[in-house]
Design a protein around this motif. Sequence first.
Motif, PDB file in Angstrom:
ATOM      1  N   GLU A  47       0.857  -1.179  -0.218  1.00  0.00           N
ATOM      2  CA  GLU A  47       0.105  -0.054   0.065  1.00  0.00           C
ATOM      3  C   GLU A  47       0.800   1.232  -0.147  1.00  0.00           C
ATOM      4  OE1 GLU A  47      -0.298  -2.623   2.102  1.00  0.00           O
ATOM      5  OE2 GLU A  47      -2.246  -3.450   1.420  1.00  0.00           O
ATOM      6  N   THR A  48       1.907   1.335   0.829  1.00  0.00           N
ATOM      7  CA  THR A  48       2.610   2.281   0.885  1.00  0.00           C
ATOM      8  C   THR A  48       3.913   2.363  -0.122  1.00  0.00           C
ATOM      9  OG1 THR A  48       4.126   1.486   2.527  1.00  0.00           O
ATOM     10  CG2 THR A  48       2.025   2.731   3.412  1.00  0.00           C
ATOM     11  N   ASP A  49       4.487   1.431  -0.344  1.00  0.00           N
ATOM     12  CA  ASP A  49       5.729   1.369  -1.251  1.00  0.00           C
ATOM     13  C   ASP A  49       5.728   0.724  -2.747  1.00  0.00           C
ATOM     14  OD1 ASP A  49       7.906   2.584   0.890  1.00  0.00           O
ATOM     15  OD2 ASP A  49       6.675   0.939   1.956  1.00  0.00           O
ATOM     16  N   GLY A  50       4.433  -0.126  -2.597  1.00  0.00           N
ATOM     17  CA  GLY A  50       4.258  -0.790  -4.032  1.00  0.00           C
ATOM     18  C   GLY A  50       4.826  -2.074  -3.996  1.00  0.00           C
ATOM     19  N   TYR A  51       5.459  -2.586  -3.055  1.00  0.00           N
ATOM     20  CA  TYR A  51       5.864  -3.875  -2.911  1.00  0.00           C
ATOM     21  C   TYR A  51       6.054  -4.277  -1.399  1.00  0.00           C
ATOM     22  CZ  TYR A  51      10.327  -1.943  -2.118  1.00  0.00           C
ATOM     23  OH  TYR A  51      11.391  -1.097  -1.712  1.00  0.00           O
ATOM     24  N   ASN A  52       6.045  -5.735  -1.139  1.00  0.00           N
ATOM     25  CA  ASN A  52       5.891  -6.104   0.340  1.00  0.00           C
ATOM     26  C   ASN A  52       7.668  -6.537   0.411  1.00  0.00           C
ATOM     27  OD1 ASN A  52       3.465  -5.633   0.984  1.00  0.00           O
ATOM     28  ND2 ASN A  52       2.974  -7.698   0.262  1.00  0.00           N
ATOM     29  N   ALA A  53       8.304  -6.016   1.483  1.00  0.00           N
ATOM     30  CA  ALA A  53       9.781  -6.317   1.683  1.00  0.00           C
ATOM     31  C   ALA A  53      10.196  -5.969   3.129  1.00  0.00           C
ATOM     32  CB  ALA A  53      10.619  -5.598   0.641  1.00  0.00           C
ATOM     33  N   ILE A  54      11.105  -6.575   3.756  1.00  0.00           N
ATOM     34  CA  ILE A  54      11.567  -6.110   5.063  1.00  0.00           C
ATOM     35  C   ILE A  54      13.209  -5.665   4.763  1.00  0.00           C
ATOM     36  CG2 ILE A  54      10.130  -7.614   6.173  1.00  0.00           C
ATOM     37  CD1 ILE A  54      12.560  -9.414   6.464  1.00  0.00           C
ATOM     38  N   GLN A  55      13.555  -4.569   5.485  1.00  0.00           N
ATOM     39  CA  GLN A  55      14.755  -4.145   5.576  1.00  0.00           C
ATOM     40  C   GLN A  55      15.350  -4.681   6.904  1.00  0.00           C
ATOM     41  OE1 GLN A  55      16.115   0.018   6.647  1.00  0.00           O
ATOM     42  NE2 GLN A  55      16.723   0.190   4.497  1.00  0.00           N
ATOM     43  N   VAL A  56      16.556  -5.544   6.475  1.00  0.00           N
ATOM     44  CA  VAL A  56      17.395  -5.886   7.792  1.00  0.00           C
ATOM     45  C   VAL A  56      18.923  -5.274   8.086  1.00  0.00           C
ATOM     46  CG1 VAL A  56      16.274  -8.162   7.312  1.00  0.00           C
ATOM     47  CG2 VAL A  56      18.251  -7.862   6.322  1.00  0.00           C
ATOM     48  N   GLY A  57      19.053  -5.464   9.091  1.00  0.00           N
ATOM     49  CA  GLY A  57      20.400  -4.553   9.425  1.00  0.00           C
ATOM     50  C   GLY A  57      21.365  -5.814   9.932  1.00  0.00           C
ATOM     51  N   PHE A  58      22.635  -5.632   9.669  1.00  0.00           N
ATOM     52  CA  PHE A  58      23.554  -6.467  10.102  1.00  0.00           C
ATOM     53  C   PHE A  58      24.958  -5.665  10.420  1.00  0.00           C
ATOM     54  CE2 PHE A  58      27.299  -9.088   8.692  1.00  0.00           C
ATOM     55  CZ  PHE A  58      27.591 -10.203   9.631  1.00  0.00           C
TER      56      PHE A  58
END
Length: 213
Positions: free
Chosen positions: A40-51
């Motif tokens: 809805e907000t970005d046009g795709y479903n994703a997660i941003q992960v940090g390492f």
Amino acid sequence: MKGILGKKIGMTRVFKDDKAIPVTIVQAGPCFVVQKKTLETDGYNAIQVGFETIPERKVNKPLNGHFKKANVKPFRYLKEFRVDNIDDYEIGQKIDVSIFTEGEKIDVIGTSKGKGYSGVMKRWNFGGGEVSHGSKFHRGLGSTGMNSYPAKVFKGKKMPGQYGNARVTIQNSEIVYVDPQNNLIAVKGGVPGARGGLVIIREAIKVKRPKMQ
């Protein structure tokens, strides 16, 4: 698509079923979810992960605000992974090597070792000229241009230039074993890049299927 970030440790071998299997050890994770992106907000479903956590003083103000909004520590590396169901993840959730299992097929992504400005024999495996004395053409490129028409060098011509230091993906690698206690994954075969380099491990997108008999 499940995935994790890690660092290449080095190569060794594992004995399994009376066979010596060459493997690359990757210290993978733990990673933490920093941001959720939705259709809805970005046009795709994703997660941003940090390492790999770093001190706050090494992060600029915009990124520092990004981490504080998620209520997580600053990370050196950030990477997005597309997911089917965004509701399966929460901000700050820990992701470790337990998401993978032994024998699973994965894609391994890394940055190859940079080898500087290289000639065509090293960069493109050209055969070169005669090695006999007096030849005067040993490791050169040879003719590059055309005749009077079109009188130019076409784009993409294999020539000397920067070799290595590029993103490389090894598809359909196999996980030999997983060590959740020490955050280690043993990947069959080689992994792109030098020791200590960043490695991205994700589930294979092109799984090889056995041939029909």
